[in-house]
Design a protein around this motif. Structure first.
Motif, PDB file in Angstrom:
ATOM      1  N   ASN A  86     -18.481  70.002  31.243  1.00  0.00           N
ATOM      2  CA  ASN A  86     -17.938  70.217  29.891  1.00  0.00           C
ATOM      3  C   ASN A  86     -18.197  69.046  28.957  1.00  0.00           C
ATOM      4  O   ASN A  86     -17.723  69.033  27.819  1.00  0.00           O
ATOM      5  CB  ASN A  86     -16.423  70.454  29.947  1.00  0.00           C
ATOM      6  N   ARG A  87     -18.919  68.051  29.452  1.00  0.00           N
ATOM      7  CA  ARG A  87     -19.045  66.816  28.687  1.00  0.00           C
ATOM      8  C   ARG A  87     -19.561  67.039  27.261  1.00  0.00           C
ATOM      9  O   ARG A  87     -18.992  66.518  26.297  1.00  0.00           O
ATOM     10  CB  ARG A  87     -19.931  65.839  29.447  1.00  0.00           C
ATOM     11  N   ASP A  88     -20.621  67.817  27.132  1.00  0.00           N
ATOM     12  CA  ASP A  88     -21.197  68.030  25.797  1.00  0.00           C
ATOM     13  C   ASP A  88     -20.169  68.658  24.858  1.00  0.00           C
ATOM     14  O   ASP A  88     -20.032  68.257  23.698  1.00  0.00           O
ATOM     15  CB  ASP A  88     -22.426  68.938  25.887  1.00  0.00           C
ATOM     16  N   LEU A  89     -19.466  69.670  25.347  1.00  0.00           N
ATOM     17  CA  LEU A  89     -18.486  70.347  24.505  1.00  0.00           C
ATOM     18  C   LEU A  89     -17.346  69.402  24.136  1.00  0.00           C
ATOM     19  O   LEU A  89     -16.902  69.367  22.992  1.00  0.00           O
ATOM     20  CB  LEU A  89     -17.916  71.568  25.224  1.00  0.00           C
ATOM     21  N   LEU A  90     -16.870  68.623  25.098  1.00  0.00           N
ATOM     22  CA  LEU A  90     -15.771  67.694  24.818  1.00  0.00           C
ATOM     23  C   LEU A  90     -16.202  66.665  23.775  1.00  0.00           C
ATOM     24  O   LEU A  90     -15.416  66.280  22.903  1.00  0.00           O
ATOM     25  CB  LEU A  90     -15.311  66.986  26.104  1.00  0.00           C
ATOM     26  N   GLN A  91     -17.441  66.247  23.841  1.00  0.00           N
ATOM     27  CA  GLN A  91     -17.959  65.321  22.830  1.00  0.00           C
ATOM     28  C   GLN A  91     -18.050  66.017  21.472  1.00  0.00           C
ATOM     29  O   GLN A  91     -17.640  65.474  20.447  1.00  0.00           O
ATOM     30  CB  GLN A  91     -19.339  64.783  23.238  1.00  0.00           C
ATOM     31  N   GLU A  92     -18.629  67.216  21.473  1.00  0.00           N
ATOM     32  CA  GLU A  92     -18.819  67.959  20.214  1.00  0.00           C
ATOM     33  C   GLU A  92     -17.487  68.235  19.519  1.00  0.00           C
ATOM     34  O   GLU A  92     -17.397  68.195  18.296  1.00  0.00           O
ATOM     35  CB  GLU A  92     -19.513  69.303  20.492  1.00  0.00           C
ATOM     36  N   MET A  93     -16.461  68.555  20.316  1.00  0.00           N
ATOM     37  CA  MET A  93     -15.158  68.905  19.738  1.00  0.00           C
ATOM     38  C   MET A  93     -14.319  67.678  19.392  1.00  0.00           C
ATOM     39  O   MET A  93     -13.195  67.807  18.921  1.00  0.00           O
ATOM     40  CB  MET A  93     -14.370  69.809  20.706  1.00  0.00           C
TER      41      MET A  93
ATOM     42  N   LYS B  46     -20.993  57.811  26.490  1.00  0.00           N
ATOM     43  CA  LYS B  46     -22.288  57.529  25.865  1.00  0.00           C
ATOM     44  C   LYS B  46     -22.368  58.116  24.466  1.00  0.00           C
ATOM     45  O   LYS B  46     -22.112  59.303  24.244  1.00  0.00           O
ATOM     46  CB  LYS B  46     -23.382  58.162  26.726  1.00  0.00           C
ATOM     47  N   GLU B  47     -22.724  57.287  23.502  1.00  0.00           N
ATOM     48  CA  GLU B  47     -22.926  57.708  22.105  1.00  0.00           C
ATOM     49  C   GLU B  47     -21.674  58.238  21.421  1.00  0.00           C
ATOM     50  O   GLU B  47     -21.760  58.922  20.407  1.00  0.00           O
ATOM     51  CB  GLU B  47     -24.047  58.753  22.005  1.00  0.00           C
ATOM     52  N   MET B  48     -20.524  57.938  21.936  1.00  0.00           N
ATOM     53  CA  MET B  48     -19.267  58.383  21.295  1.00  0.00           C
ATOM     54  C   MET B  48     -18.851  57.346  20.251  1.00  0.00           C
ATOM     55  O   MET B  48     -18.489  56.230  20.591  1.00  0.00           O
ATOM     56  CB  MET B  48     -18.159  58.546  22.331  1.00  0.00           C
ATOM     57  N   GLU B  49     -18.847  57.741  18.989  1.00  0.00           N
ATOM     58  CA  GLU B  49     -18.412  56.810  17.932  1.00  0.00           C
ATOM     59  C   GLU B  49     -16.911  56.543  18.051  1.00  0.00           C
ATOM     60  O   GLU B  49     -16.445  55.440  17.812  1.00  0.00           O
ATOM     61  CB  GLU B  49     -18.704  57.427  16.562  1.00  0.00           C
ATOM     62  N   ILE B  50     -16.157  57.587  18.357  1.00  0.00           N
ATOM     63  CA  ILE B  50     -14.734  57.417  18.677  1.00  0.00           C
ATOM     64  C   ILE B  50     -14.637  57.641  20.189  1.00  0.00           C
ATOM     65  O   ILE B  50     -14.756  58.767  20.666  1.00  0.00           O
ATOM     66  CB  ILE B  50     -13.851  58.429  17.939  1.00  0.00           C
TER      67      ILE B  50
END
Lengths: 92, 363
Positions: free
Chosen positions: B74-81, B106-110
Motif C-alpha cells: 500500500n506504500r504508493d497509495l499511502l504516500q499519494e493520500m 523515500k521522497e516524502m516531503e511530509i
C-alpha cells in the motif's frame, strides 16, 4: 436466453461490483463476534477485536498460540476465523 | 439494426464488468485508478522547514490525521493520500525494518509518523533485542535506562513514535504491561529516557483502568476513574510527553464519559487538554468497545472521533479503499458543517509541529 437478458444480468453485476468496491458486501460465512475471545497470559479477554489486533502483531504463531517473551496469547479456531474474515493479518 | 446495437451494448458491458472485476480483486491504487478516481497533486510550500498549512488541500490535511498499518503493497497509495502515520508489526530482523521504513519515507516531503508498540510485555524486536518487562523495572533510574535503550533501537531503525508507556495502575490481564509500583514516577523517567533519543512517547490509555479483566457477559461496564488513575497522565503532561492515547472505556468517577466510549467523549478529551497540549491519539478504532457502539453507523463514528478532539485516528484496516472512504467521510462532514475545518487545522498544526515543522498560513 436472449442477448437483452444477458445485458440486464451484466448491468446488475456491474452495479453490485461498483457497490462492493466501496462498501464490501458480506454474502456468507460471517462468524459472529459474541462469545468469542482469547486467553492472554491465562486470563480470558472477551473483546475479540482486541484479540485479533494483538495477534496481528506477532510474526508467527502455532496452532493459535503466539509467544513473545512473557506474553502468551491463544485463540480458538472460531476466533481465528473471525479475525481472518475481518481482514486482520493474523499469522497462525 | 437492433441486434447490432444490443451486441455492442453486450460487448461494452462485458468490458466494464471485467474492469470492475479486476478492481474488486485488487482493491488498491490500481483498482481505484481503473475507475479514474484521481488522487490530488501535492503542491506543498515548504521552505527552511516552514510549511504553509494552506498549501495542503482538505483531503491532504485529513490524511495527516490517519495512522494506519504499514503494509508494503500500500506504500504508493499511502504516500499519494498523504497519510500521517504508519504502524509496524513484528518483522524478521533489523534489516527488514530499516529497509521498509526507508522505502516508505523515500521522497516524502511530509514524513510519516513511524510507530510501533515497544511496551512492557510486548517486544516486537524479541528476535534480536531483549528488554525487561515493565513489571520487572525496579526504580526510576531503571525506568530511564529502559526508556533510553528503547529509544536507541527505535531511532536506529527509523521510528519516530512509540505507543508506550502504559501507565495504568493495575494490570490483571497481562501482568507485565505496566509498572508494578510508583507508576507516575517510573513513567516520567521512562518518557525522559525515550524522548531524550528523539522518539515521541505516548502515555496510554487515558483515563486509565484499561488492563483489568471484565465480565464477558456484560455488554457495557463503567470503569470508575480515581485520582490515582489520572496521576501518571498529569505527571507525564507536566514532563512534556509528546502524545496521549485515549481508550474506548466508558468511564465515571473523576472522568465521566457520559455513557460513551472515552475516545468519542468531548468531556473526556477536553478534560485531558486542560493539562496537556500534545498529540491526542485514539486507540485503534477496530476494537469492540468502539466498534460495538457504532456497528450500524461508521460515518458517525469518524465524525465523533474528530469532533471529540482526537488529533490522530488509529485505524488498522488495511484495505486501501477503506482509507479512501474514511478521508471522504471526514471531508464530506467538513463540507456539510458537521466538522469545522478549524478542528482539522488545529489537529494538523499539532501533527506538523510534532514532525518538526514550523507552520504558517499564507493565502
Amino acid at each position: 436466453m436472449k442477448l437483452r437478458d444477458v445485458n440486464y444480468i451484466l448491468l446488475f453485476l456491474g452495479i453490485v461490483l461498483v457497490v462492493n468496491l466501496f462498501y464490501p458486501l458480506s454474502f456468507s460465512g460471517n462468524v459472529v463476534a459474541e462469545n468469542l475471545g482469547c486467553e492472554v497470559n491465562g486470563n480470558y479477554v472477551s473483546d475479540v477485536n482486541l484479540c485479533c489486533s494483538e495477534m496481528s502483531k506477532f510474526l508467527s504463531c502455532e496452532d493459535g498460540v503466539c509467544v513473545n517473551g512473557d506474553y502468551v496469547i491463544s485463540v480458538e479456531e472460531d476466533a481465528l476465523d473471525y479475525c481472518k474474515e475481518r481482514g486482520y493479518n493474523v499469522r497462525y | 439494426m437492433l441486434d447490432i446495437e444490443t451486441k455492442q451494448i453486450t460487448i461494452f458491458l462485458l468490458v466494464i464488468v471485467s474492469l470492475l472485476g479486476i478492481a474488486n480483486l485488487n482493491k488498491d491504487l490500481v483498482g481505484l485508478s481503473v475507475l479514474g478516481i484521481a488522487l490530488e497533486d501535492k503542491n506543498f510550500e515548504i521552505e527552511d522547514n516552514v510549511i504553509n498549512l494552506n498549501s495542503l488541500t482538505l483531503r491532504q490535511k485529513i490524511g495527516q490525521m490517519i495512522f494506519t498499518l504499514a503494509k508494503i503493497e500500500n506504500r504508493d497509495l499511502l504516500q499519494e493520500m498523504n497519510i500521517g502515520g504508519i504502524y509496524f508489526w513484528q518483522k524478521e530482523n533489523e534489516d527488514v525494518y530499516e529497509t521498509e521504513i526507508d522505502y516508505f519515507q523515500k521522497e516524502m516531503e511530509i514524513p510519516f509518523f513511524v510507530g510501533i508498540d515497544l511496551e512492557g510485555c510486548w517486544n516486537p524486536f524479541d528476535n534480536f533485542e531483549k528488554f525487561p518487562a515493565f513489571n520487572e523495572i525496579k526504580d526510576e533510574s531503571d525506568a530511564y535506562t529502559v526508556g533510553k535503550n528503547h529509544g536507541e533501537i527505535l531511532k536506529k531503525l527509523g521510528f519516530n513514535i512509540n505507543f508506550s508507556p502504559v501507565v495504568d495502575q493495575e494490570d490483571t490481564i497481562w501482568g507485565c504491561r505496566s509498572f508494578s509500583n510508583n507508576v507516575a514516577g517510573n513513567a516520567v523517567y521512562y518518557i525522559r529516557g525515550l524522548q531524550g533519543q528523539g522518539i515521541i512517547a505516548t502515555a496510554k490509555h487515558y483515563p486509565g483502568k484499561t488492563l483489568i479483566g471484565r465480565d464477558p457477559h456484560k455488554s457495557v461496564e463503567f470503569s470508575v476513574i480515581e485520582d490515582e488513575d489520572l496521576e501518571p497522565f498529569k505527571w507525564a503532561a507536566n514532563n512534556n510527553v509528546g502524545a496521549v492515547m485515549v481508550s474506548h472505556l466508558v468511564t465515571s468517577g473523576k472522568v465521566d464519559s457520559g455513557f460513551s466510549p472515552s475516545v468519542v467523549s468531548g468531556n473526556v478529551i477536553n478534560g485531558l487538554k486542560k493539562d496537556f497540549d500534545g498529540l491526542v491519539l485514539s486507540d485503534e478504532v477496530g476494537m469492540n468497545g468502539l466498534k460495538g457502539v457504532y456497528s450500524r453507523d461508521e460515518r458517525a463514528m469518524y465524525i465523533d472521533l474528530v469532533n471529540a478532539g482526537n488529533d490522530v485516528i488509529l485505524d488498522f484496516r488495511i484495505e486501501p479503499w477503506h482509507l479512501f472512504k474514511v478521508v471522504s467521510i471526514i471531508e464530506n462532514a467538513v463540507e456539510t458543517g458537521e466538522i469545522s475545518e478549524e478542528r482539522i487545522d488545529d489537529a494538523v498544526i499539532k501533527i506538523l509541529k510534532a514532525k518538526g515543522f514550523k507552520v504558517k498560513r499564507k493565502v
